[in-house]
Scaffold this active site. Sequence first.
Site, PDB file in Angstrom:
ATOM      1  N   LYS A  98      -6.811   3.757  -3.497  1.00 46.51           N
ATOM      2  CA  LYS A  98      -6.976   3.026  -1.927  1.00 46.51           C
ATOM      3  C   LYS A  98      -7.542   4.313  -1.461  1.00 46.51           C
ATOM      4  O   LYS A  98      -7.123   5.323  -1.966  1.00 46.51           O
ATOM      5  CB  LYS A  98      -6.500   2.748  -1.231  1.00 46.51           C
ATOM      6  CG  LYS A  98      -6.673   2.598   0.386  1.00 46.51           C
ATOM      7  CD  LYS A  98      -5.287   1.998   1.110  1.00 46.51           C
ATOM      8  CE  LYS A  98      -5.735   1.990   2.214  1.00 46.51           C
ATOM      9  NZ  LYS A  98      -3.987   1.460   3.155  1.00 46.51           N
ATOM     10  N   LYS A 121     -10.374   0.693  -2.679  1.00 47.45           N
ATOM     11  CA  LYS A 121      -9.916   0.138  -1.438  1.00 47.45           C
ATOM     12  C   LYS A 121     -10.253   1.972  -0.884  1.00 47.45           C
ATOM     13  O   LYS A 121      -9.589   2.318  -0.868  1.00 47.45           O
ATOM     14  CB  LYS A 121      -8.870  -0.340  -0.721  1.00 47.45           C
ATOM     15  CG  LYS A 121      -8.330  -1.187   0.403  1.00 47.45           C
ATOM     16  CD  LYS A 121      -7.318  -1.171   1.054  1.00 47.45           C
ATOM     17  CE  LYS A 121      -7.332  -0.643   2.647  1.00 47.45           C
ATOM     18  NZ  LYS A 121      -5.837  -1.547   2.393  1.00 47.45           N
ATOM     19  N   ASP A 157       0.510  -1.108   0.079  1.00 48.54           N
ATOM     20  CA  ASP A 157       0.158   0.117  -0.267  1.00 48.54           C
ATOM     21  C   ASP A 157       1.170   0.902  -0.227  1.00 48.54           C
ATOM     22  O   ASP A 157       1.345   1.682   1.002  1.00 48.54           O
ATOM     23  CB  ASP A 157      -0.773   0.006   1.015  1.00 48.54           C
ATOM     24  CG  ASP A 157      -1.860  -1.170   1.517  1.00 48.54           C
ATOM     25  OD1 ASP A 157      -2.043  -2.047   0.348  1.00 48.54           O
ATOM     26  OD2 ASP A 157      -3.329  -0.862   1.458  1.00 48.54           O
TER      27      ASP A 157
END
Lengths: 323, 322
Positions: free
Chosen positions: A223, A259, A160
């Site tokens: 995300k 996400k 991430d």
Amino acid sequence: MTTVPMEGGTVHDSAAPGPEASNAALRAYLRGLPGVDEVGARERASELAARSIKAEAKGTAIDLAIRMVDLTTLEGADSPGKVRAMSVKAARPDPADPSTPPVAAVCVYPDMVSVAVDALRGSGVGVASVATAFPSGRAPLEAKLADTGHAVAGGATEIDMVIDRGAFLGGDYRKVYEEIAAVREASGAAHLKVILETGELGTLDNVRRACWLAIHAGADFVKTSTGKVAPAATLPATLVMLQAVRDHHATTGARVGVKPAGGIRTTKDAIRYLVMVNEVAGTAWLAPALFRIGASSLLNDLLMQRARLASGTYPSPDHFTTD
Amino acid sequence: MAGKAGDTDWRHTLAEAGPRERPEGHDGTPGEHAVGDGARIAVRRTHKLYLGGAFPRSESGRSYPVTSAEGHHLANAAAASRKDARDAVVAARAAFDGWSGRTGHNRGQILYRAAEMMEGRRAQFVSEVVDADGVSGERAETLVSAAIDRWVYHAGWADKFTQVIGGTNQVLGSYLSLSSPEPTGVVGIVAPPKAPLLGLVSVVAPVIATGNTAVVVASERAPLPAVTLAEVLATSDLPGGVVNILTGRLGEIAPHLATHADVNALDLAGAGDLATGMEEDAAATLKRVVRPEADTDWTADPGLSRITPFLELKTVWHPIGG
């Protein structure tokens, strides 16, 4: 349900920038994207949030949401013991009920990756690591790549990364693009999630631009946020991102995941996101491979609602672990 | 459009009314002009729930008619649902740490404040008791006074029950052994149907005096005094969520408090036919239960009868020399 409503300005990918595109070309492309109707996006999000999901459908949604959770601990106080405890919970969220599915992954800092990998070996639960000087992203590229390399070497299956919001807001899209591409390279086989930090981007137009930039630079997932900035995940920002991945699939056939992370604490919140995924991106995205929810306290609420559906009575938070 | 004639009258009055027509003792704000001409639109009261310090309508949007002892329609009260009960338990749990962490002295002051506030609304309570129970005004005055005194009584206990119930225990061995009472937690209360005000205060005051928080199901037949009591509590410095009052169908709300795992104790004073089933349900999560008695005299001195059932004794053994 073959026709997906194309609300909010469909993007046609004909003018997509190539890997060698100059900053000027990127700027022309990103600023040429259709503007987001902010009022319309908020309205659509609140309309979808009003849907009522009950009984059996709710049970299915809860299990799906559990399978989509990236169980997260990103604190300065994280210890190997805490990461191990969380990993055990990720593999068997409710020890009293073996029918409870495991979560999708745990999400930790790079130095905790090997602890989580050891604890989760053979469980099927992924290990995601934040990298690239999370959460601010204010570090030289070499440091970010070393951070990423450390996580991958430790066994992380998902990375991430955060984008350089300063460069993005300053108009240096080329720098953001190159960083994502470089981290993509350093991540190797690991899935790359690109954190846009929508709470710092200011407008939904910027969210749309950052989202397309990340998609073209090679993101497997986009995300919303780090969880360290308020506001974190919001329904309108997620809506804009879902539109982007949907339009990207419509033109290229490739699917990028989404996400939302941060601030999703209740089952009701989680189900609102699932409804939005279904209505905006389509049912293909209703899977852990394409939609994740970054959360820590959400899991307990999902488990409590699950127990409530199974027993018909309200459980007590005292009966669920806090970490 | 029905109010058109009234509007005209009002303007007329506004033009005609001189300072001399203002009622004595008022400061002459513009609104005074309309006083006494009969054209004012009535300000009707909406009876709501009391949840987490706020006054929401029922989540279900429903209400039910409330009638006086003689059968006249009095008002529509909110009909709480299972989800309102759940929200009330969440609010009560959230308020527990703060409320139980206060000193007994402070809790006592707040309970005394509730008595002060009730005194200020005495006339309203008296008329509601007259309507609800069909008693004489004189009898209603007595009942309201007893309810106010019940707050004062339990305000007094708030900082004294630890000394009376707890203390040092004589033990064989070189130990100092201390027992100290602590509040049980979230208490579900089914208020008695027959004494809608005095009975209600008699079951709520002892529970919160010691630091518990409460979810109260008001008398289904006569909920209006409970709604007024909620307004009293909201202006008594009582933190939101310490007392949550639900009005509605007893059979629809109360059983969910018995099965809810986050409720620690039940006072079934007004549970009637539901009592046995609720007691059985409560056993699954080991709740403390106070069972209903046949024909409780709510005017009698309560002593510690409703204080001790909602306390946990913590005993500590400490080694001493010699």
